[in-house]
Scaffold this motif. Structure first.
Motif, PDB file in Angstrom:
ATOM      1  N   PHE A   1      -5.746  -2.371  -4.565  1.00  0.00           N
ATOM      2  CA  PHE A   1      -6.376  -1.708  -3.867  1.00  0.00           C
ATOM      3  C   PHE A   1      -7.811  -2.100  -3.219  1.00  0.00           C
TER       4      PHE A   1
ATOM      5  N   VAL B   1       1.174  -1.088  -0.563  1.00  0.00           N
ATOM      6  CA  VAL B   1      -0.111   0.212  -0.126  1.00  0.00           C
ATOM      7  C   VAL B   1       0.930   1.341  -0.320  1.00  0.00           C
TER       8      VAL B   1
ATOM      9  N   PHE C   1      -5.121   4.340  -2.917  1.00  0.00           N
ATOM     10  CA  PHE C   1      -5.657   3.028  -2.309  1.00  0.00           C
ATOM     11  C   PHE C   1      -7.324   2.978  -2.640  1.00  0.00           C
TER      12      PHE C   1
END
Lengths: 354, 354
Positions: A238, A230, A290
């Motif tokens: 994601f 991340v 993200f």
């Protein structure tokens, strides 16, 4: 400090059916999200386009302002024709659950080959295959909840090799092995990560059923791998919350005969929680990708194509707030993940974008 | 089919203090056992000979027919003089808890070197060192509940090398690594195994707090190693139940803020449960050694040296019986391990041996 995110998108969420849906569907937007990629594991599972569209209409009736992306449940009922029909009707993906939780357990992950005609059709029309990437526990083979995901990964590689253009999402990855596997695959393979797996390790659900979910949270090193990917801002990783509501009586363990339901519920606090967690490991600058950009890009769902675009602004709170302990609507109640714990971010403004 | 066992001996048991003791101490004999090797983790811990003898008298008052072998809690309060005094008073061992890993272990050890003078004295007078063989979790070092025991094993080797004549018992082993470690040590190192670790794996406590204990049950392959060493009849491996009572409200998980107490309670059904489990993996012919002979030999506690020798006869039941769900005495109640499940053996006769 504040951050604005364009139309946050949750690429893995359980919205259930019946009265519990009335409580939880509004939590998608309460938690800051505009898009919900909806899991098909109802009772009975969603296995036809017609049923998926009916279900979408039910959800829209509860909250018309969320973009619902619908999926079918991989089962022997599916046909290549149904896949083509689904595509035309705007269905986005097909979800595969491991053997043991399907209605037809013979057609589980050990016999993916039987689904190759389906995958061929999916690849042709560009439907996404969503994989619950675990094999069932088997004491004789030393397979258990902690290695069920790594043991699944050869299936991912095999499918990707057989269908290199098929877009595949490995759902709710929990291990370093899974992160590395997805990275080594080509651009058609992506991976969702939940908020709670960025927070928990095995020590957190040892003796605490409220933190128990499937896949279970793994070792600290695995959590580190999730955090690192991340933080790296890798575009094929994601958020998919896997937010899964279970009533309090199903999450608690009152007797030795009663094991708790797997699942934690993050929807109502999802965007603040994601910000809180990403900040905790120095990845706040990757929040937008993200929780919106990366997933939207992989799925070909840019925010500007959708109605109800919103710019959601989060602010770091001067004093930390405690997460509400319970949500109640009529006879339904839910205790969210992180209940009673501090969170350092709140949604302060939502601007509609025209 | 029936089996008679001479004066069964439980080499690791928690008998607590106060009103709960009145409920649980009689369960030692109810569960078929004559001897209880008593843990010192009271509040405050038992750190002096005087207190250990007082505690023994309290236990004898509740049930005078059990042989209580007493232990001290390893802490900075201990001195070599106290060790010599303890030996003269009939204390058998000293229990080491790592700091913070289990019930009442806040006063546990952080480094063994500071205790070398104590171990020197213990080796000299022949007191046994009982090790809770886990290191505390440390996310930065990827140490968690599942590798806490293997990570501890270098301490065992180091202690054994430094004090080769010191008798050491690695308590409640749960891993293949621990079994192999103890096997490779010399004849002064032994190992207890609980009944519940012969039954459970990680999958059993995932989402089920009532099966949660420390050390946690590990992977199927680890359970197989425990079963194999019992089946082999290795003389340095024997039963220590680690039976640990916690009230039902402490074992259940009602809210996300409330984690459950570590420990399962097996005392009232211990001998039938041991027979049931050993039979399940073809080790019934090792029952006598596992529940009496091996431990008594290692500790130098032959049954014939003790008062209240008994021959306890188990019979395989024609129909399986369900284990009682709850034991109650005044304001105390306990739910045992295996509650509501079937067990295939029962105690049918107890003969006093003069």
């Amino acid at each position: 400090m504040s951050i604005s995110v364009e139309s946050p998108a949750d690429f893995h969420v359980h919205l259930r059916q019946g009265s519990i849906s009335k409580l939880i569907v509004p939590h998608v937007r309460q938690g800051g999200f505009n898009l919900a990629y909806v899991m098909p594991n109802l009772k009975p599972p969603i296995t036809t386009t017609e049923r998926a569209l009916e279900y979408k209409a039910e959800l829209q009736k509860i909250d018309p302002n969320v973009e619902y992306l619908m999926t079918l449940y991989l089962s022997p009922d599916l046909t290549p024709d149904e896949i083509r029909k689904a595509k035309k009707a705007g269905i986005i993906g097909v979800k595969s659950y491991p053997r043991g939780v399907t209605t037809n357990s013979d057609g589980g992950i050990e016999s993916y080959e039987t689904y190759y005609p389906i995958f061929e059709a999916m690849q042709e029309v560009d439907l996404v295959l969503n994989l619950h990437g675990e094999v069932p526990s088997d004491a004789n083979a030393n397979i258990h909840v902690l290695n069920a995901e790594p043991t699944f990964l050869p299936h991912l590689f095999k499918l990707h090799k057989a269908f290199p253009s098929l877009r595949i999402v490995l759902e709710h990855a929990t291990t370093r092995a899974a992160v590395e596997a997805v990275k080594t695959c080509g651009p058609t393979v992506a991976c969702t990560i939940t908020a709670h797996h960025l927070a928990l390790t095995v020590d957190d659900w040892a003796g605490q059923s409220w933190n128990f979910c499937k896949p279970v949270a793994k070792y600290p090193d695995d959590r580190q791998a999730l955090r690192d990917v991340v933080k790296e801002g890798h575009p094929r990783f994601f958020l998919g919350s896997d937010s899964a509501p279970h009533p309090p009586h199903a999450k608690s363990t009152s007797t030795p005969a009663h094991a708790c339901a797997a699942g934690v519920y993050t929807s109502p606090i999802l965007l603040p929680l994601a910000a809180h967690l990403l900040e905790s490991f120095g990845a706040l600058n990757q929040l937008k990708g993200f929780v919106s950009g990366h997933g939207r890009a992989f799925y070909g769902q840019p925010a500007e194509q959708h109605l109800n675009q919103r710019l959601v602004t989060l602010r770091k709170t001067s004093t930390k707030k405690l997460v509400d302990g319970e949500y109640i609507l009529e006879n339904e109640s839910l205790v969210p993940f992180w209940a009673g714990k501090e969170i350092g971010w709140e949604i302060v403004e939502v601007t509609n974008v025209d």
